[in-house]
Design an enzyme around this catalytic site. Sequence first.
Site, PDB file in Angstrom:
ATOM      1  N   VAL A  22     -11.489  -6.579   6.100  1.00  0.00           N
ATOM      2  CA  VAL A  22     -12.690  -5.766   6.260  1.00  0.00           C
ATOM      3  C   VAL A  22     -13.860  -6.610   5.780  1.00  0.00           C
ATOM      4  CG1 VAL A  22     -13.900  -3.656   5.644  1.00  0.00           C
ATOM      5  CG2 VAL A  22     -11.404  -3.634   5.866  1.00  0.00           C
ATOM      6  N   ASP A 129      -1.357   8.232   3.411  1.00  0.00           N
ATOM      7  CA  ASP A 129      -1.411   7.098   2.469  1.00  0.00           C
ATOM      8  C   ASP A 129      -2.544   7.308   1.469  1.00  0.00           C
ATOM      9  OD1 ASP A 129      -0.570   4.719   1.331  1.00  0.00           O
ATOM     10  OD2 ASP A 129      -1.810   3.475   2.636  1.00  0.00           O
TER      11      ASP A 129
END
Length: 475
Positions: A22, A129
Amino acid sequence: MTEFVDGWILGHTLGEGAYGEVKLVVNKVTGEAVAMKMIDLEKHPDARQSVRKETTIHRMLSNSHIIQYFGQRSEPNMEYIFLEYASGGELFDRIEPDIGMPIWEAQKYFKQLISAVEYLHSRGVAHRDLKPENLLLDESDNLKVSDFGMATVYRLQGKERCLEKRCGTLPYVAPEVLNRPYYAEPADVWSCGIILVALLAGELPWDQSVVECREYMAWREGKYMSLTPWKKLDNLSIAILRKILAHVPSTRYTIEDIKQHRWFTKNCNRAGNSEMDDTVDGSNKKRVHTEDEENLTTLCMSQPELPGKENINSVRINFEERPGFSFSQPAHMEDLLLCTQLQATQYTQTSQNTFQKLVRRMTRFFVETDCEATVKRLLQYLENEKYTYRINDFGILLRLFYQVTITGTDRRKMPLVFKANMIEMDGKILVDFRLSKGCGLEFKRRFMKIKVGLDNIVLKGPITWPIAVNTKSMP
């Protein structure tokens, strides 16, 4: 620094995942910033389906406590996903290892988490998650759920399906997920309960929720009161956790049950007092439909078709349509390096105050030694502690003189990888640590030990702001 497309500069890495990185992308004129998730399909050809599913789900969502999706760009061997940039950093960085945080602060973040998960479930989406590493904070300290790579649609047009995929991070995974099949909502609620333990106690209760785990069996059998983390918690906190972390999903608290519990409804303040109040700080926005329901049928039961190719220009239009949209404050010092290069003017007083607040929060410190002496001291410590490390020298291009990648294992013998960046700022050296892989709590625990180990070179006393990054040699 490289120009990604016209007017947008590709910055430094904000995070790393199984399929890619990212990165920060900044408009070189306005300073607007977004997080760009890059997935290398050449290295990970199996990721294409996951990207399709993640972007389709993310486009469905619009909530104040969920990272906003802006757009997607497809290339033959690369996928780009453009997301809201959360300038406040990661939630795990606010958790003091083995201590946690004040109950009023834990309650604030937990309420916002429950608000986000309630919204997800109202849209028929399971995150699967949930953990502190996937919970980010904006510039106003509001929680944002991120990373929908494991998310799925479990309910559509009133029809709910059981889930089969065993996924998540073991200490946060509900026991039924390890056996399968399982219902989506109780599994997400369980993960929220483990997060609450981490917030209140600064540690996780067990490695995984299986009969072979002694700590988990003590919890199931009610023989836990003399054990950590439970002995750190007050009775009311344990009362709600007993309901959330119930082994049998059908007896586990629902989100509605959680919202009615006294721990949740009392209004804790910084002074430690409480008043009865069931207001959620930063409550849900009203449900917003960004996709027609019929378009989700394929997604619910199988993989969706790839959306039409989008480009960064459409993302820029989204920026212009959002009044006041601007992320001027980076969460990491290497991002500040980029922004300093791009912006010729000095920071405003507001920006300085926000940056000062971020520095107090993050895993970083200034040292009295120069860069080479700092690296030498750090490496001595790492060698004494039996860490594996690798040194990268970026000084010529970025004035980020050194980056040390540190590799070890956590308490569960799982990989733990983090990086230490040495940056010059007005003649001072900042040592900035960032997690690459592994448990955020364990990373924070290691950081604190390293800081103590380097105590004789850590700069003491207040820092005069603003401090500027040395950019004289930058391209």
